[in-house]
Motif scaffolding. Structure first.
Motif, mmCIF file in Angstrom:
data_model
loop_
_atom_site.group_PDB
_atom_site.id
_atom_site.type_symbol
_atom_site.label_atom_id
_atom_site.label_comp_id
_atom_site.label_asym_id
_atom_site.label_seq_id
_atom_site.Cartn_x
_atom_site.Cartn_y
_atom_site.Cartn_z
ATOM 1 N N UNK A 38 0.835 -1.191 0.000
ATOM 2 C CA UNK A 38 0.000 0.000 0.000
ATOM 3 C C UNK A 38 0.874 1.246 0.000
ATOM 4 N N UNK A 39 1.934 1.248 0.783
ATOM 5 C CA UNK A 39 2.814 2.400 0.879
ATOM 6 C C UNK A 39 3.561 2.633 -0.426
ATOM 7 N N UNK A 40 3.933 1.559 -1.111
ATOM 8 C CA UNK A 40 4.742 1.678 -2.318
ATOM 9 C C UNK A 40 3.992 2.367 -3.455
ATOM 10 N N UNK A 41 2.683 2.385 -3.414
ATOM 11 C CA UNK A 41 1.918 2.996 -4.493
ATOM 12 C C UNK A 41 1.900 4.512 -4.399
ATOM 13 N N UNK A 42 2.101 5.064 -3.230
ATOM 14 C CA UNK A 42 2.008 6.509 -3.045
ATOM 15 C C UNK A 42 3.324 7.176 -3.428
ATOM 16 N N UNK A 43 3.205 8.343 -4.016
ATOM 17 C CA UNK A 43 4.396 9.114 -4.368
ATOM 18 C C UNK A 43 4.849 9.897 -3.142
ATOM 19 N N UNK A 67 18.200 3.996 -8.131
ATOM 20 C CA UNK A 67 17.177 4.585 -9.000
ATOM 21 C C UNK A 67 16.898 3.627 -10.154
ATOM 22 N N UNK A 68 15.616 3.308 -10.362
ATOM 23 C CA UNK A 68 15.253 2.371 -11.433
ATOM 24 C C UNK A 68 15.254 3.034 -12.801
ATOM 25 N N UNK A 69 15.097 4.357 -12.836
ATOM 26 C CA UNK A 69 15.120 5.082 -14.115
ATOM 27 C C UNK A 69 16.121 6.243 -14.018
ATOM 28 N N UNK A 70 17.428 5.929 -14.086
ATOM 29 C CA UNK A 70 18.450 6.973 -13.904
ATOM 30 C C UNK A 70 18.484 8.010 -15.017
ATOM 31 N N UNK A 71 17.839 7.756 -16.152
ATOM 32 C CA UNK A 71 17.845 8.742 -17.237
ATOM 33 C C UNK A 71 17.108 10.017 -16.838
ATOM 34 N N UNK A 75 22.059 14.952 -15.873
ATOM 35 C CA UNK A 75 22.351 16.375 -15.775
ATOM 36 C C UNK A 75 22.302 16.908 -14.352
ATOM 37 N N UNK A 76 21.911 16.082 -13.395
ATOM 38 C CA UNK A 76 21.826 16.514 -12.003
ATOM 39 C C UNK A 76 22.825 15.771 -11.117
ATOM 40 N N UNK A 77 23.822 15.126 -11.700
ATOM 41 C CA UNK A 77 24.782 14.345 -10.943
ATOM 42 C C UNK A 77 25.523 15.225 -9.941
ATOM 43 N N UNK A 78 25.609 14.753 -8.693
ATOM 44 C CA UNK A 78 26.330 15.466 -7.647
ATOM 45 C C UNK A 78 25.560 16.624 -7.024
ATOM 46 N N UNK A 79 24.335 16.875 -7.434
ATOM 47 C CA UNK A 79 23.558 18.013 -6.924
ATOM 48 C C UNK A 79 22.631 17.593 -5.794
ATOM 49 N N UNK A 80 22.305 18.558 -4.931
ATOM 50 C CA UNK A 80 21.283 18.362 -3.910
ATOM 51 C C UNK A 80 19.935 18.576 -4.579
ATOM 52 N N UNK A 81 19.063 17.583 -4.496
ATOM 53 C CA UNK A 81 17.772 17.658 -5.176
ATOM 54 C C UNK A 81 16.657 17.160 -4.268
ATOM 55 N N UNK A 82 15.456 17.489 -4.672
ATOM 56 C CA UNK A 82 14.258 16.928 -4.074
ATOM 57 C C UNK A 82 13.549 16.160 -5.178
ATOM 58 N N UNK A 83 13.341 14.859 -4.966
ATOM 59 C CA UNK A 83 12.715 14.036 -5.994
ATOM 60 C C UNK A 83 11.359 13.554 -5.504
ATOM 61 N N UNK A 84 10.405 13.540 -6.408
ATOM 62 C CA UNK A 84 9.106 12.936 -6.131
ATOM 63 C C UNK A 84 9.167 11.564 -6.766
ATOM 64 N N UNK A 85 8.942 10.527 -5.946
ATOM 65 C CA UNK A 85 9.193 9.188 -6.437
ATOM 66 C C UNK A 85 8.274 8.173 -5.771
ATOM 67 N N UNK A 86 8.296 6.985 -6.327
ATOM 68 C CA UNK A 86 7.605 5.836 -5.762
ATOM 69 C C UNK A 86 8.675 4.957 -5.123
ATOM 70 N N UNK A 87 8.457 4.572 -3.872
ATOM 71 C CA UNK A 87 9.475 3.874 -3.094
ATOM 72 C C UNK A 87 9.170 2.386 -3.019
ATOM 73 N N UNK A 95 11.529 4.894 -7.972
ATOM 74 C CA UNK A 95 11.204 5.212 -9.365
ATOM 75 C C UNK A 95 10.870 6.698 -9.383
ATOM 76 N N UNK A 96 11.706 7.500 -10.005
ATOM 77 C CA UNK A 96 11.610 8.952 -9.945
ATOM 78 C C UNK A 96 10.590 9.465 -10.953
ATOM 79 N N UNK A 97 9.693 10.358 -10.468
ATOM 80 C CA UNK A 97 8.720 11.010 -11.329
ATOM 81 C C UNK A 97 9.174 12.410 -11.717
ATOM 82 N N UNK A 98 9.698 13.171 -10.742
ATOM 83 C CA UNK A 98 10.151 14.531 -11.038
ATOM 84 C C UNK A 98 11.333 14.887 -10.155
ATOM 85 N N UNK A 99 12.144 15.826 -10.644
ATOM 86 C CA UNK A 99 13.350 16.254 -9.943
ATOM 87 C C UNK A 99 13.325 17.775 -9.827
ATOM 88 N N UNK A 100 13.612 18.277 -8.634
ATOM 89 C CA UNK A 100 13.752 19.718 -8.424
ATOM 90 C C UNK A 100 15.087 19.961 -7.744
#
Length: 119
Positions: A38-43, A67-71, A75-87, A95-100
């Protein structure tokens, strides 16, 4: 009067049957004994640093997520980011949906001789 009492009795007997039918369909969706399905379905949002190869993310709690989809992180290698993902906590995968890109905190540089401090 007898007709209404029979209708009410029939409705009272049918209510538990519909409740059981609804409960069994929800139980079939989730795997038994596993709350992670149940938890894995939520972003969720995770804040951390992307590795140099772009295939892992190290969170603030020092959890290492592969990360299952590193593509998506290209362009963000080595950066501090916030990712919205499925765990997927069983495999430590996301599985990353968006990167900020995280904005660096700016420390205020104040000077006692600035006009803001003059009276």
């Amino acid at each position: 009067m007898k007709k209404w009492s029979l209708v009410l009795l029939a409705v009272a007997l049918l209510m538990p049957i519909t409740a059981v039918a609804q409960h069994s369909s929800k139980a079939a969706e989730a795997k038994p004994g596993s709350k992670t399905s149940i938890v894995a379905r939520k972003a969720v949002s995770i804040f951390g640093q992307i590795s140099k190869d772009g295939k892992t993310l190290v969170s603030e709690e020092n959890d290492i997520w592969s990360v299952t989809n590193p593509n998506v992180l290209a362009g963000h290698e080595g950066q501090q980011v916030s990712v919205k993902c499925q765990v997927n906590p069983d495999k430590n995968e996301i599985h990353v949906f968006s990167v900020k890109v995280a904005l660096m905190e700016l420390k205020p540089a104040s000077n006692k001789t600035d006009s803001a401090f003059r009276r």
